[in-house]
Motif scaffolding. Structure first.
Motif, PDB file in Angstrom:
ATOM      1  N   PRO A   1      26.928  53.100  42.851  1.00 51.15           N
ATOM      2  CA  PRO A   1      27.044  51.899  42.021  1.00 51.15           C
ATOM      3  C   PRO A   1      28.305  51.907  41.164  1.00 51.15           C
ATOM      4  O   PRO A   1      28.886  50.854  40.902  1.00 51.15           O
ATOM      5  N   GLU A   2      28.731  53.085  40.715  1.00 50.24           N
ATOM      6  CA  GLU A   2      29.954  53.189  39.920  1.00 50.24           C
ATOM      7  C   GLU A   2      31.155  52.650  40.686  1.00 50.24           C
ATOM      8  O   GLU A   2      32.030  51.987  40.128  1.00 50.24           O
TER       9      GLU A   2
ATOM     10  N   PRO B   1      33.742  43.044  32.641  1.00 44.85           N
ATOM     11  CA  PRO B   1      33.493  43.050  31.186  1.00 44.85           C
ATOM     12  C   PRO B   1      32.421  44.038  30.745  1.00 44.85           C
ATOM     13  O   PRO B   1      32.485  44.560  29.629  1.00 44.85           O
ATOM     14  N   LEU B   2      31.443  44.295  31.601  1.00 45.02           N
ATOM     15  CA  LEU B   2      30.372  45.206  31.203  1.00 45.02           C
ATOM     16  C   LEU B   2      30.857  46.644  31.015  1.00 45.02           C
ATOM     17  O   LEU B   2      30.195  47.430  30.334  1.00 45.02           O
ATOM     18  N   ARG B   3      31.990  46.999  31.616  1.00 45.20           N
ATOM     19  CA  ARG B   3      32.510  48.360  31.418  1.00 45.20           C
ATOM     20  C   ARG B   3      32.905  48.579  29.959  1.00 45.20           C
ATOM     21  O   ARG B   3      32.558  49.597  29.351  1.00 45.20           O
ATOM     22  N   ALA B   4      33.638  47.637  29.398  1.00 45.12           N
ATOM     23  CA  ALA B   4      34.036  47.764  27.991  1.00 45.12           C
ATOM     24  C   ALA B   4      32.823  47.668  27.075  1.00 45.12           C
ATOM     25  O   ALA B   4      32.739  48.368  26.055  1.00 45.12           O
TER      26      ALA B   4
ATOM     27  N   ILE C   1      31.203  50.593  24.222  1.00 46.52           N
ATOM     28  CA  ILE C   1      30.804  50.353  22.834  1.00 46.52           C
ATOM     29  C   ILE C   1      29.353  50.755  22.624  1.00 46.52           C
ATOM     30  O   ILE C   1      28.993  51.418  21.641  1.00 46.52           O
ATOM     31  N   VAL C   2      28.491  50.372  23.565  1.00 44.74           N
ATOM     32  CA  VAL C   2      27.057  50.643  23.446  1.00 44.74           C
ATOM     33  C   VAL C   2      26.773  52.136  23.489  1.00 44.74           C
ATOM     34  O   VAL C   2      25.955  52.645  22.715  1.00 44.74           O
TER      35      VAL C   2
ATOM     36  N   ILE D   1      28.910  42.740  19.842  1.00 41.60           N
ATOM     37  CA  ILE D   1      29.474  43.575  20.903  1.00 41.60           C
ATOM     38  C   ILE D   1      30.353  42.737  21.824  1.00 41.60           C
ATOM     39  O   ILE D   1      31.472  43.140  22.188  1.00 41.60           O
ATOM     40  N   LEU D   2      29.849  41.583  22.220  1.00 42.15           N
ATOM     41  CA  LEU D   2      30.616  40.708  23.103  1.00 42.15           C
ATOM     42  C   LEU D   2      31.882  40.218  22.417  1.00 42.15           C
ATOM     43  O   LEU D   2      32.960  40.171  23.035  1.00 42.15           O
ATOM     44  N   ARG D   3      31.772  39.877  21.157  1.00 39.61           N
ATOM     45  CA  ARG D   3      32.934  39.410  20.391  1.00 39.61           C
ATOM     46  C   ARG D   3      33.964  40.534  20.236  1.00 39.61           C
ATOM     47  O   ARG D   3      35.174  40.313  20.382  1.00 39.61           O
TER      48      ARG D   3
END
Length: 360
Positions: free
Chosen positions: A17-18, A26-29, A33-34, A349-351
């Protein structure tokens, strides 16, 4: 040459999957953060779980799954589990292997309740805010406050006189006929049998009354990030009471500014702000009743605050259209408040991801 429409089923796949997730997705960045926040929360997770027994759903994976539910507006946890079963992007983000089974929806919901007891949503929000401070994305001088209504998961038919039986009518047990035309219904005499914490309230004249909660956000004006928030019972004073509590939580003793709409132009509230060393950059009512005078409006910063304060509506707009907060799917102020703060952290997080990408 036309290709053959063959359904060859390969028993093995050698692509992880990686490798399937694009490098610029975008989900990588967002996951970076998460993961930092979840690492800092690990000691708090340990306190919520026993040292012996059968392992439960890892809280890190549970929170990543809830984050996806908010980001992709997945309307139920049952549908979220279905997505996790076959969506490779979701599996990669949560941290599930290709062959790892997903959890039963009831098990997922039960494990989420454990995080409610540990106030994890507030700690998660604080962890995201700490990263924003580290990247110098938050102003410590200029703020905006506003409130919105969050419709409760309860209908008008459940709003009954207090002390009456909650038995449904015999005509249709699933959807009984109720006629309350001409009746006087108020929160003093009635309560919802579905969600007793919800209150019948309307935002302004000319709008319908709804069973709802009040959500409040304190935003910093530099980049439009939420730095505080809370969910309260919906009353005519809840916006100003919540605003005062959030202002008192702002660290430091320097003078700050606070923008807001006309609902905050009330004598007691404006006087309290000035006592707290806060300049009330609030939209004034009619000149005969307004507490905002030339002492405030003569400064150029007042007009700037009035322009910036509109950005708080972007937060509410995202929460209601994407973050599933237009009509909550939970009952009780504790659960609804937990999801409100978690959705607010997701917005930040998105911002942050967008702000950091624009400066890279």
């Amino acid at each position: 040459m036309r290709g053959d429409d063959r359904n060859d089923v390969n028993l093995f796949s050698y692509i992880s999957p990686e490798a399937r997730v694009p490098k610029d997705h975008p989900l990588r960045a967002i996951r970076q953060i998460v993961d930092v926040v979840l690492k800092d929360l690990s000691p708090h997770f340990t306190k919520l779980y026993s040292a012996v027994g059968r392992p439960s759903i890892p809280p890190e994976k549970l929170l990543r799954a809830l984050l996806l539910q908010v980001l992709y507006s997945v309307r139920s946890e049952r549908l979220l589990m279905e997505q996790l079963d076959y969506n490779l992007l979701f599996r990669w983000f949560v941290g599930l292997n290709m062959d790892e089974p997903v959890w039963a929806p009831s098990v997922f919901s039960k494990n989420r309740e454990r995080l409610l007891e540990g106030e994890i949503a507030d700690r998660f929000f604080d962890g995201v805010q700490a990263q924003a401070l580290e990247h110098r994305l938050i102003s410590d001088e200029h703020f905006t406050v506003d409130g919105t209504l969050v419709e409760a998961w309860a209908g008008h038919k459940s709003f009954k006189p207090k002390g009456t039986s909650s038995d449904k009518g015999p005509d249709d047990p699933g959807n009984p006929t109720v006629d309350f035309r001409g009746q006087k219904r108020s929160n003093a005499t009635h309560a919802s049998t579905t969600d007793p914490d919800a209150r019948l309230y309307r935002k302004s004249f000319g709008t319908e009354s709804k069973l709802c909660y009040a959500g409040h956000v304190l935003m910093e004006n530099r980049n439009g990030l939420a730095i505080n928030g809370r969910l309260t019972v919906a009353t005519s004073r809840s916006e100003r009471e919540a605003a005062e509590e959030m202002v008192r939580d702002i660290p430091g003793t320097r003078r700050i500014t606070l923008g807001g709409d006309k609902a905050y132009d009330v004598h007691a509230f404006v006087d309290t702000l000035r006592t707290l060393n806060v300049s009330p950059h609030i939209a004034g009512k009619n000149a005969a009743y307004s507490m905002i005078d030339g002492r405030t409006t003569r400064h150029p910063g007042y007009d700037l605050s009035q322009k910036k304060r509109k950005r708080v509506e972007e937060i509410f707009g995202w929460l209601k259209t994407i973050g599933l907060m237009r009509k909550t799917r939970h009952r009780g102020s504790a659960r609804v408040g937990w999801m409100f703060m978690f959705s607010l952290a997701t917005y930040n997080i998105l911002r942050m991801r967008n702000l950091l990408a624009s400066t890279a």
